[in-house]
Design an enzyme around this catalytic site. Structure first.
Site: not given
Ligand code: DX5
Ligand code: ZN
Length: 215
Positions: A7, A32, A34, A36, A66, A68, A137, A142-145, A174-175
């Site tokens: 990602s 990937h 993302d 948004m 992806h 969103m 999901m 919406g957010f990484g990490g 995610g995660g």
């Molecule tokens: C979150 C994104 C993910 C995100 C995953 O909304 O769709 O693709 O980048 O991030 P990690 O792997 O850090 O959870």
């Molecule tokens: Zn994604």
């Protein structure tokens, strides 16, 4: 075993192209992207210009986009022209979902369906012939990490049962980390999206190998 899509949300934005190359060199099979819109999810990221620029720099790399965004049908042809290989739309954002999936295929691309954590698998039953990829999901988008929501393991297993041996990628997003990859793969995922666990690893190739093997 599973394959990994990196990602780009977790990549250094000032070195976008070099970061994609770093991930490809370390062994990721897909990039990937993302996208948004600040409406479907609270965050903003990047759009089709990034997909196009990356496609021009790395034409051999499959980009898994992806979306969103609310009403993603508005942008399908733009992302197809930009060079996406997979285009994934969210059920929750797409009123005429089957039509959008068919449009993606008509544009010559692989069609992906994404579901938020609380969205049931009920609709999937009627879309199995329309998709090439199911993105579950495993955090709220919406957010990484973020940390993986444990109940999603059961959802992955339920989705695997529905998909059976059909040629549909079961992707989790995610995660994903070296701690969670094993359980996700055992539940039936065969594609893992990794953001922070890939780009934040001290040795990316090693982290990818360990996630791929489920340990
Ligand atoms: C979150 C994104 C993910 C995100 C995953 O909304 O769709 O693709 O980048 O991030 P990690 O792997 O850090 O959870
Ligand atoms: Zn994604």
């Amino acid at each position: 075993m599973a394959d990994i899509a990196a990602s780009m949300l977790a990549a250094d934005p000032l070195r976008f192209g070099a970061e994609a190359k770093r991930a490809l060199d370390a062994g990721v099979k897909r990039i990937h992207m993302d996208v948004m819109d600040g409406l479907f999810v609270p965050n903003l990221s990047f759009g089709q210009a990034f997909v196009k620029a990356l496609h021009e720099a790395e034409p051999g790399a499959a980009q898994d986009v992806h979306l969103m965004v609310e009403n993603p049908a508005r942008y399908l042809s733009e992302f197809a022209e930009a060079g996406a290989s997979f285009i994934t739309v969210h059920q929750e954002a797409t009123p005429h979902l089957q039509r959008a999936l068919a449009q993606i295929r008509a544009l010559g691309k692989k069609a992906g369906l994404a579901l938020n954590p609380s969205t049931s698998l009920e609709g999937l039953k009627y879309l199995l012939d329309d998709i090439d990829l199911l993105l579950l999901m495993t955090v709220n988008p919406g957010f990484g990490g973020q940390k993986l929501i444990p109940a999603m393991l059961r959802k992955v297993a339920d989705a695997r049962e529905l998909i059976g041996s059909r040629p549909i990628d079961l992707q989790v997003d995610g995660g994903v980390s070296t701690e969670t990859a094993g359980a996700l793969i055992r539940a039936g995922a065969n594609w893992l999206v990794a953001g922070s666990a890939a780009f934040g690893a001290p040795d990316m190739a090693q982290a990818l190998a360990s996630m791929r093997g489920g340990s």
